[in-house]
Design an enzyme around this catalytic site. Structure first.
Site, PDB file in Angstrom:
ATOM      1  N   GLU A 105      38.819  36.883  24.982  1.00 43.25           N
ATOM      2  CA  GLU A 105      38.104  38.099  24.579  1.00 43.25           C
ATOM      3  C   GLU A 105      39.071  39.081  23.921  1.00 43.25           C
ATOM      4  OE1 GLU A 105      35.492  41.852  26.283  1.00 43.25           O
ATOM      5  OE2 GLU A 105      35.701  40.056  27.513  1.00 43.25           O
ATOM      6  N   LYS A 163      30.547  31.073  45.441  1.00 40.86           N
ATOM      7  CA  LYS A 163      30.271  30.885  44.014  1.00 40.86           C
ATOM      8  C   LYS A 163      28.824  31.190  43.636  1.00 40.86           C
ATOM      9  CE  LYS A 163      33.915  27.442  43.961  1.00 40.86           C
ATOM     10  NZ  LYS A 163      34.316  26.035  43.786  1.00 40.86           N
ATOM     11  N   ASP A 222      40.399  29.652  41.599  1.00 44.49           N
ATOM     12  CA  ASP A 222      39.132  28.960  41.337  1.00 44.49           C
ATOM     13  C   ASP A 222      38.269  29.861  40.464  1.00 44.49           C
ATOM     14  OD1 ASP A 222      36.611  27.757  41.401  1.00 44.49           O
ATOM     15  OD2 ASP A 222      36.903  26.986  43.420  1.00 44.49           O
ATOM     16  N   HIS A 228      37.181  48.267  18.769  1.00 40.15           N
ATOM     17  CA  HIS A 228      36.961  46.856  18.443  1.00 40.15           C
ATOM     18  C   HIS A 228      37.107  46.627  16.951  1.00 40.15           C
ATOM     19  CE1 HIS A 228      35.753  44.747  22.152  1.00 40.15           C
ATOM     20  NE2 HIS A 228      35.431  45.940  22.574  1.00 40.15           N
TER      21      HIS A 228
END
Length: 403
Positions: free
Chosen positions: A99, A228, A303, A398
């Site tokens: 990103e 998760k 993870d 940006h």
């Protein structure tokens, strides 16, 4: 030793399966054979995937059917001063992401925090969970199970801890839904993230429950853990490490470095992160804490799927007379500095940047420090984004960075 071309042909002929290749060749040759197979079966060219900087054997515990590696750009934010329960000093935070502008934003936040004297951070709660579900005949048997668990915590702890040299059973909480009984085991897993440790220990404890009560184990994970998946229980009770980082930034620093005011940042946080998140029914009341959590997880071998729980964060902002107070509290940050992906050579190097590879002294202190530093990084990201929104500079930033 069989070469890659021959192995690929044997797989195509049905004489070997993909997962059997390491039985007939070294790990790098096996990976090369899989690349050749994929290139012959698809339109892909895997030259870049096949260029990696460590022996494929080093990834054996991290992946099966290895083909190569995906290289995610790694950057660094900081330095930023952290005064934590375990972290203490100036740190550079390795972040892996695709990103654009994320590193620039977090770096700006780190610089502002550092110019304000650094951030404080503390792990306020620690415990990895596993929650098996049992079947009973009805509420009478369920009550029997609940009572037995309450009266036999020591026996459960002894059984669970017999499977590990480091894990410690902290608590077992019972939940009853009709003819289902859930037991939420909580463990201190020291410097390991500890999911495997908790699972193996709980398997033994569950066997004892079956032996001593009418309960019959249905699943070792009953989703009340909860791993998760977005879950209110993790947002409330925590999982892994619950961490808070905060900072006090002088008003003049806010105005000079963030080009806005404490009042404007507070309003943006209230209307966006608190009111907006509440209206959306969100579990996370923050701007983009998961961005930093995900990038830090990829960099340090955590993870990646547990970013779900890592987004359980609340950002608070208060405009005070001469300063801006800001905090981030992450309820369920599941990190470790030993085991799992932390052993991969590139991720181990990132942990070396932080000085946190391997077990800490005392045990658990390295993982605590990592959690504190990541949370300070999330705080930096929150401050930078909220300031950009409050000053209406988000889109222009940006555009300037070409993202």
């Amino acid at each position: 030793m069989t070469d890659a071309d021959d192995l690929a042909e044997q797989v195509l002929a049905g004489d070997l399966r993909l997962y059997e290749l390491e039985d007939h060749a070294d790990h790098d040759t096996a990976a090369a054979a899989r690349r050749k197979l994929l290139e012959s079966e698809t339109d892909a060219t895997l030259d870049t995937v096949g260029q990696y900087a460590f022996p494929a054997e080093d990834a054996e515990t991290a992946i099966e059917n290895m083909v190569g590696t995906i290289q995610v750009p790694l950057g660094v934010a900081g330095p930023v001063a952290v005064s934590g329960g375990s972290a203490d000093g100036e740190y550079y935070l390795p972040l892996a992401t695709t990103e654009g502008a994320l590193l620039a934003s977090v770096n700006r936040g780190c610089s502002v925090i550092d110019s304000a004297g650094g951030a404080d951070a503390r792990v306020t709660k620690q415990g990895m969970t596993r929650a098996p579900v049992f079947r009973v005949q009805g509420i009478t048997e369920a009550e029997e199970v609940v009572n037995w668990v309450r009266d036999n915590r020591d026996a459960l702890a002894e059984t669970a801890e017999s499977t590990t040299n480091h894990g410690e059973l902290l608590d077992v909480t019972t939940y009853v839904v009709g003819d289902s009984v859930f037991l939420r085991f909580v463990y201190d897993t020291k410097d390991a993230m500890g999911m495997n440790m908790a699972t193996i220990a709980t398997r033994e404890a569950a066997s004892l429950v079956e032996e001593e009560t009418p309960a019959s184990l249905v699943a070792l994970s009953g989703n009340l853990c909860s791993d998760k998946k977005p879950a209110a229980i993790n947002a409330v009770e925590g999982r892994g490490r619950s961490v808070t980082a905060d900072v006090k930034i002088p008003r003049e620093v806010v105005e000079e470095r963030l080009h806005t005011t404490p009042e404007a940042i507070e309003e943006a946080n209230t209307r966006k992160n608190l009111v907006g998140s509440a209206k959306a029914g969100a579990l996370g009341f923050n701007a983009h804490a998961a961005n930093v959590v995900a990038a830090a997880f990829l960099a340090t071998g955590q993870d990646a799927a547990q970013v779900v729980e890592g987004s359980n964060a609340i950002t608070t902002v208060e405009a005070r007379e001469d300063e801006l107070y800001a905090s981030v509290s992450i309820a369920s940050l599941e990190v470790g500095t030993v085991g799992g992906g932390t052993k991969l050579p590139t991720q181990a190097e990132a942990l070396d940047v932080l000085g946190l590879r391997g077990g800490g002294d005392p045990a658990g202190s390295n993982a605590d420090a990592l959690a504190e530093i990541i949370t300070v990084g999330a705080l930096a990201g929150e401050l930078s984004l909220l300031a950009a929104l409050a000053s209406r500079h988000l889109s222009s930033a940006h555009e300037e960075l070409g993202r």
